[in-house]
Design an enzyme around this catalytic site. Structure first.
Site, PDB file in Angstrom:
ATOM      1  N   HIS A 114      24.063   0.325   1.023  1.00 15.81           N
ATOM      2  CA  HIS A 114      25.398   0.741   1.702  1.00 15.81           C
ATOM      3  C   HIS A 114      25.183   1.732   2.913  1.00 15.81           C
ATOM      4  O   HIS A 114      25.689   1.811   3.783  1.00 15.81           O
ATOM      5  CB  HIS A 114      26.332   1.158   0.681  1.00 15.81           C
ATOM      6  CG  HIS A 114      26.149   2.338  -0.049  1.00 15.81           C
ATOM      7  ND1 HIS A 114      25.131   2.323  -0.765  1.00 15.81           N
ATOM      8  CD2 HIS A 114      26.740   3.564  -0.117  1.00 15.81           C
ATOM      9  CE1 HIS A 114      24.619   3.507  -1.340  1.00 15.81           C
ATOM     10  NE2 HIS A 114      25.563   4.354  -0.930  1.00 15.81           N
ATOM     11  N   ASP A 147      27.826  14.284  -4.824  1.00 14.72           N
ATOM     12  CA  ASP A 147      27.720  13.103  -3.951  1.00 14.72           C
ATOM     13  C   ASP A 147      28.219  13.529  -2.427  1.00 14.72           C
ATOM     14  O   ASP A 147      27.501  14.377  -1.889  1.00 14.72           O
ATOM     15  CB  ASP A 147      28.532  11.679  -4.377  1.00 14.72           C
ATOM     16  CG  ASP A 147      28.204  10.600  -3.692  1.00 14.72           C
ATOM     17  OD1 ASP A 147      27.196   9.784  -4.023  1.00 14.72           O
ATOM     18  OD2 ASP A 147      29.003  10.150  -2.642  1.00 14.72           O
ATOM     19  N   HIS A 158      26.106   8.451 -12.534  1.00 10.22           N
ATOM     20  CA  HIS A 158      26.261   9.231 -11.507  1.00 10.22           C
ATOM     21  C   HIS A 158      27.809   9.868 -11.555  1.00 10.22           C
ATOM     22  O   HIS A 158      27.822  10.972 -10.859  1.00 10.22           O
ATOM     23  CB  HIS A 158      26.370   8.022 -10.423  1.00 10.22           C
ATOM     24  CG  HIS A 158      26.839   8.537  -8.878  1.00 10.22           C
ATOM     25  ND1 HIS A 158      25.761   9.786  -8.298  1.00 10.22           N
ATOM     26  CD2 HIS A 158      27.646   8.567  -7.982  1.00 10.22           C
ATOM     27  CE1 HIS A 158      26.362  10.013  -7.097  1.00 10.22           C
ATOM     28  NE2 HIS A 158      27.443   9.235  -7.000  1.00 10.22           N
TER      29      HIS A 158
END
Length: 292
Positions: free
Chosen positions: A152, A107, A272
């Site tokens: 976001h 990420d 994820h």
């Protein structure tokens, strides 16, 4: 009490520009650095780090602005540029006495790892990327109603003030929503771990927003400059991404192949948070990378 990687030494190491990073270090052998994602800390690597530590020195820092690392004020766009955060990683490994190392990121940490691979090809021997595409490509593939999943990104790209106030006003709900929505196996994140992520994130709202804001500004400029120059990742590259099937809407392997000629692109059925949901699978993939 801050939770960190069990069984590892916990130290503070110099990053770039006087910033200090908190890190967990364990194992012995050639060095491997593991960079965490959002909204997490180095704790996310607890399972993978233990397994890799049998054959490697494993270094798990909190990124600048996250966890127990320093959180400098964003006095300019470069403070949280991925270029600066990549320099943090190179500096801290040098402080441990190593000039070359393998690097794996998830990420946000994967964006830092990607930039490190481009900026420091003589230093990064192997590069592992978990569940992202590069910043420039990310903005290019987000469009239409499918872009709602990345709301976001747009929120934290706004000028300073409103995003920080909105998120700080409901920090647990905001950060907790990603922990809930992005995990296929909620049992992979025990309550104490979840609580640590929420605590650490709530304490770092300005710096987390600054990190994301940089990815809508200076990070795009750096990626575009490399694209225009024809720069590519020179080392063996592993990319592991969720298997979204046709829902993805673009060719993720093709996106990565343009940047990484020596590419091993894999799909996982984990969510994820794959290093916590499928640590055995991710460890094996990283070990395959390191053997290349």
């Amino acid at each position: 009490m801050t939770l960190t990687v069990p069984g590892f030494d916990h130290v503070r190491l110099p990053g770039a520009g006087g910033v200090e990073l908190a890190a967990s270090v364990g194992g012995s052998g050639s060095p491997v650095v593991l960079l965490h994602g959002f909204p997490q800390t180095r704790l996310m690597w607890r399972h993978v780090a233990e397994r890799l530590g049998d054959e490697h020195m494993v270094i798990c820092p909190d990124l600048r602005g996250y966890g127990a690392s320093d959180k400098p004020a964003a006095t300019g766009p470069d403070v949280y540029a991925k270029r600066t955060m990549a320099a943090d990683v190179v500096n801290l490994v040098e402080a441990l006495g190593h000039e070359r190392f393998a690097l794996v990121g998830h990420d946000r940490g994967a964006l830092v790892a990607f930039r490190a691979g481009l900026d420091h090809p003589e230093t990064i021997t192997h590069l592992g990327i978990l569940d992202i595409v590069p910043t420039l490509d990310m903005w290019n593939v987000l469009h239409g109603v499918s872009a709602a999943v990345g709301y976001h990104l747009f929120l934290m790209a706004q000028p300073p003030g409103l995003p920080e106030a909105m998120i700080a006003g409901s920090a647990d709900a905001f950060f907790g929503s990603f922990l809930d929505a992005w995990a296929d196996d909620p049992n992979a994140m025990p309550e104490d771990v979840r609580a640590e992520y929420l605590r650490a994130s709530a304490a770092a709202v300005p710096s987390i927003v600054a990190d994301y804001r940089a990815s809508a500004d200076i990070d795009v400029m750096h990626d575009q400059a490399d694209l225009d120059a024809g720069s590519q990742l020179a080392m063996p590259v592993l990319v592991v991404q969720q298997d979204w099937g046709t829902q993805l809407g673009y060719d993720a392997a093709g996106v990565w192949k343009a940047w990484a000629p020596d590419l091993d692109h894999r799909l996982t059925h984990a969510g994820h948070f794959m290093a916590e949901e499928a640590p055995g699978e991710i460890t094996a993939a990283v070990q395959d990378l390191l053997a290349r």
